[in-house]
Design a protein around this motif. Structure first.
Motif, mmCIF file in Angstrom:
data_model
loop_
_atom_site.group_PDB
_atom_site.id
_atom_site.type_symbol
_atom_site.label_atom_id
_atom_site.label_comp_id
_atom_site.label_asym_id
_atom_site.label_seq_id
_atom_site.Cartn_x
_atom_site.Cartn_y
_atom_site.Cartn_z
ATOM 1 N N SER A 1 -29.309 -66.999 72.050
ATOM 2 C CA SER A 1 -28.903 -66.495 70.731
ATOM 3 C C SER A 1 -28.089 -65.213 70.858
ATOM 4 O O SER A 1 -27.094 -65.018 70.153
ATOM 5 N N LYS B 1 -33.691 -79.148 72.512
ATOM 6 C CA LYS B 1 -33.427 -78.559 71.199
ATOM 7 C C LYS B 1 -32.541 -77.330 71.326
ATOM 8 O O LYS B 1 -31.686 -77.077 70.461
ATOM 9 N N ARG C 1 -28.996 -76.753 69.424
ATOM 10 C CA ARG C 1 -28.797 -75.583 68.558
ATOM 11 C C ARG C 1 -27.576 -74.784 68.978
ATOM 12 O O ARG C 1 -26.767 -74.364 68.143
ATOM 13 N N ARG D 1 -24.274 -76.551 68.244
ATOM 14 C CA ARG D 1 -23.967 -76.546 66.814
ATOM 15 C C ARG D 1 -23.497 -75.176 66.338
ATOM 16 O O ARG D 1 -22.598 -75.078 65.496
ATOM 17 N N SER D 2 -24.097 -74.122 66.887
ATOM 18 C CA SER D 2 -23.789 -72.770 66.413
ATOM 19 C C SER D 2 -22.559 -72.170 67.088
ATOM 20 O O SER D 2 -21.812 -71.413 66.468
#
Length: 249
Positions: free
Chosen positions: A143, A170, A174, A177-178
């Motif tokens: 992130s 997952k 994620r 997609r981000s």
């Protein structure tokens, strides 16, 4: 889309690798293969017409707590980038590490260091792509990496296996997609949660169907990062990845 092969730090291995690949990714840096010691003619012969991508030093931190050391890190990476730029390297992979990845305020230091190294790459004519290593001690979490790459306008090297080790399939979905729009370079291999990694594609637990679904239309470079000298396994992994990404190899 170009599909290449990581070859570590050995020019002999580079020369012996299948010429079917579009490029090779060679590790450079102190303690492995100082680019200043590389004979350009020998390198050119080993490439055999393939393009060159490099991986900057695997264990070199991106940040420290001291401004003077941060300046030295940038100067060192600049020297490497200038040299490999003269060799014709198109991209350079940089590990996203931090002296303290859990210190929120230190995030700004990491972002500034990344911005400076990426600028040094542009000066050298080499695209710096920052790689996720959040599964390792000191590696920035996925992130955080996505945020600072976007903030600094730095392209990403997305290592599918590393992402799996950090957070499973997952986490792969994620991140794609981000931040899929920031990805310029892929490292593809397979992994098992028990710790086996850099396996041939199809031998582990990575859901490459999910990668296919989220990375449709990807048009960057893909490096097969499978730790074997078996040409058949390397080619098979490349063919599998190409099939998942609707490309040819």
């Amino acid at each position: 889309m170009d599909i290449g092969l990581t070859v570590g730090v050995d020019l002999d291995r580079l020369a012996a690798s299948p010429t079917r690949f579009d490029f090779v990714e060679l590790g450079v840096g102190a303690g492995s293969l100082p680019p200043e010691d590389v004979d350009p003619d020998r390198l050119d012969d080993a490439l055999a017409g393939r393009d060159l991508v490099v991986h900057l030093p695997y264990s070199q931190p991106l940040t420290s707590y001291a401004d003077e050391i941060n300046d030295a890190i940038v100067a060192y990476q600049r020297r490497l980038l200038t040299t490999v730029g003269d060799f014709g390297a198109e991209k350079a992979v940089l590990h996203a590490t931090s002296a303290d990845r859990d210190d929120v305020e230190f995030r700004d230091v990491a972002a500034d260091q990344l911005r400076r190294v990426a600028a040094a790459g542009r000066d050298a004519g080499v695209e710096v792509v920052v790689e996720n290593v959040g599964h390792q001690h000191g590696g920035l979490q996925l992130s955080v990496l996505g945020e600072i790459a976007r903030e600094t306008d730095t392209p990403i090297c997305f290592d599918v296996g590393h992402a799996y080790m950090e957070g499973g399939n997952k986490a792969i979905t994620r991140f794609l997609r981000s931040h899929g729009d920031r990805i310029s370079h892929l490292h593809c291999h397979d992994v098992r949660r028990r710790g086996d990694t850099h396996l041939p594609v199809g031998a582990g637990e990575v859901d490459y169907e999910a990668v296919s679904a989220e990375a449709a239309g990807f048009d960057g470079t893909v490096a097969i990062e499978v730790f074997t000298d078996d040409d058949a396994l390397l080619v098979d992994s490349a063919e599998r990845v190409a099939n998942h990404l609707d490309a040819t190899f």
